[in-house]
Design an enzyme around this catalytic site. Structure first.
Site, short mmCIF file in Angstrom:
data_model
loop_
_atom_site.label_atom_id
_atom_site.label_comp_id
_atom_site.label_asym_id
_atom_site.label_seq_id
_atom_site.Cartn_x
_atom_site.Cartn_y
_atom_site.Cartn_z
N ASP A 18 -12.38 11.02 -37.18
CA ASP A 18 -13.69 11.27 -37.79
C ASP A 18 -13.57 12.23 -38.97
O ASP A 18 -12.70 13.11 -38.97
CB ASP A 18 -14.62 11.84 -36.71
CG ASP A 18 -16.08 11.74 -37.10
OD1 ASP A 18 -16.39 11.09 -38.12
OD2 ASP A 18 -16.92 12.31 -36.39
N HIS A 35 -11.34 7.45 -46.79
CA HIS A 35 -10.77 6.42 -45.91
C HIS A 35 -9.31 6.13 -46.31
O HIS A 35 -8.45 5.93 -45.46
CB HIS A 35 -11.60 5.14 -45.98
CG HIS A 35 -13.00 5.31 -45.44
ND1 HIS A 35 -13.26 5.98 -44.27
CD2 HIS A 35 -14.20 4.91 -45.92
CE1 HIS A 35 -14.57 5.98 -44.04
NE2 HIS A 35 -15.16 5.34 -45.03
N SER A 63 -15.87 0.80 -35.27
CA SER A 63 -16.70 0.61 -34.07
C SER A 63 -17.67 -0.55 -34.28
O SER A 63 -17.95 -0.94 -35.42
CB SER A 63 -17.48 1.89 -33.75
OG SER A 63 -18.58 2.01 -34.61
N LEU A 129 6.67 2.56 -28.92
CA LEU A 129 5.24 2.90 -28.88
C LEU A 129 4.35 1.65 -28.87
O LEU A 129 4.61 0.69 -29.59
CB LEU A 129 4.93 3.72 -30.14
CG LEU A 129 3.46 4.05 -30.41
CD1 LEU A 129 2.96 5.11 -29.44
CD2 LEU A 129 3.27 4.53 -31.84
N SER A 194 -18.93 8.97 -28.46
CA SER A 194 -19.46 7.90 -29.32
C SER A 194 -19.04 6.50 -28.88
O SER A 194 -18.51 5.72 -29.68
CB SER A 194 -19.04 8.13 -30.77
OG SER A 194 -19.55 9.35 -31.24
C1 FPP Z 1 -14.67 8.19 -39.69
O1 FPP Z 1 -14.98 8.85 -40.88
C2 FPP Z 1 -13.68 7.15 -39.87
C3 FPP Z 1 -13.92 5.81 -39.80
C4 FPP Z 1 -15.24 5.21 -39.57
C5 FPP Z 1 -12.86 4.81 -39.97
C6 FPP Z 1 -11.44 5.24 -39.70
C7 FPP Z 1 -10.59 4.28 -40.43
C8 FPP Z 1 -9.43 4.58 -41.07
C9 FPP Z 1 -8.79 5.90 -41.05
C10 FPP Z 1 -8.74 3.52 -41.89
C11 FPP Z 1 -8.32 2.25 -41.23
C12 FPP Z 1 -7.64 2.35 -39.93
C13 FPP Z 1 -6.35 1.99 -39.65
C14 FPP Z 1 -5.87 1.98 -38.22
C15 FPP Z 1 -5.38 1.61 -40.69
P1 FPP Z 1 -16.48 8.84 -41.38
O2 FPP Z 1 -16.57 7.90 -42.51
O3 FPP Z 1 -17.41 8.57 -40.25
O4 FPP Z 1 -16.61 10.32 -41.88
P2 FPP Z 1 -17.94 11.19 -41.95
O5 FPP Z 1 -18.43 11.34 -40.54
O6 FPP Z 1 -17.46 12.48 -42.54
O7 FPP Z 1 -18.89 10.45 -42.84
#
Ligand code: FPP
Length: 247
Positions: A18, A35, A63, A129, A194
């Site tokens: 997050d 991201h 999600s 892994l 969540s």
């Molecule tokens: C939360 O940050 C993160 C996500 C919703 C996506 C996580 C995805 C990646 C790191 C990239 C793809 C994954 C892989 C396995 C290659 P947020 O956008 O909710 O942050 P915020 O709460 O600060 O807005």
């Protein structure tokens, strides 16, 4: 390298990644950059998990609720996931990493599902892994799908209602065959699950770290594992840092 009898190393670590958006905002950058940097953190943590001897690493990549985000951001996240699989699959396969995908597969876009299936198929016999990618995943959705499957088996007379036990439910979840997480980490200071692995988290240790996901590097991962080791058991076993130091 890693001693499997070392009880201080969690067998299964699951991470809610997050804070990508806030990381970017704090730097005056677009969310996409958060991201993108988040994917670099994924690479670093996957490698570290393998080095430490963790058997299962589950990452919450997307999600079932994330579809509600603006279309441009959804497209961006899909693009990053696709690029990750395209670019990193060969390396992960070489490193003997097995990939498992959990989450709802029906109705997935035709540009993403074949890639996910290919990643699973290519790496299915690997033995280092297991990298579990939670994609289009929501725990209540997963449990509902399992309940429907069990309901169908009962209706068909294949099993009796009395056969419904925690083990039977386990076997119908997307995570069938994967041990429950010993440790669940969430970055960015938020302290909730969540809709992530609700059933599987029954006995998990939860560690919440204030850093945003793009800042979560090998050192922070080790520190978080130290916290788990100190919190859960003090049997005098090795800690993750001492394993890496070759002590
Ligand atoms: C939360 O940050 C993160 C996500 C919703 C996506 C996580 C995805 C990646 C790191 C990239 C793809 C994954 C892989 C396995 C290659 P947020 O956008 O909710 O942050 P915020 O709460 O600060 O807005």
């Amino acid at each position: 390298m890693a001693d499997p009898s070392n009880t201080n190393v969690p067998r299964h670590v699951a991470i809610i990644m997050d804070g990508n958006g806030r990381w970017a905002r704090a730097r005056g950058l677009p969310r996409t950059m958060g991201h993108k940097k988040g994917v670099e953190a994924v690479r670093e943590v996957v490698r570290a998990a393998g080095d430490i001897g963790i058997s299962y690493l589950t990452l919450f990549a997307f999600s079932s609720e994330n579809w509600r985000r603006p279309e441009a951001e959804v497209t961006d996240l899909m693009g990053l996931l696709k690029a990750f699989i395209r670019r990193d699959l060969a390396d992960l396969h070489r490193e003997n990493v097995r990939i498992r995908i959990i989450g709802e597969r029906e109705n997935l876009r035709s540009d993403i599902l074949p890639l996910l299936l290919e990643a699973e198929e290519t790496t299915k016999a690997n033995t280092a892994l297991t990298l579990v990618i939670a994609f289009n995943y929501g725990s209540r959705d997963e449990i509902s799908r399992a309940m429907r499957a069990i309901g169908r088996r009962i209706a068909a007379g294949e099993i009796a209602p009395e056969a419904v036990t925690p083990e039977l439910i386990d076997a119908h979840l997307d995570t069938a065959g994967i041990p429950d997480p010993d440790l669940i980490i969430r970055t960015s200071g938020e302290e909730r699950l969540s809709n992530f692995l609700l059933w599987q988290a029954a006995y998990s240790e939860l560690v919440f770290v204030p850093e945003y996901w793009p800042d979560f590097d090998r050192d922070l991962f080790l520190k978080t594992l130290e916290k788990f080791a100190g919190r859960e058991r003090r049997f005098g076993g090795l800690t993750p840092a001492s394993i890496l130091a070759g002590e």
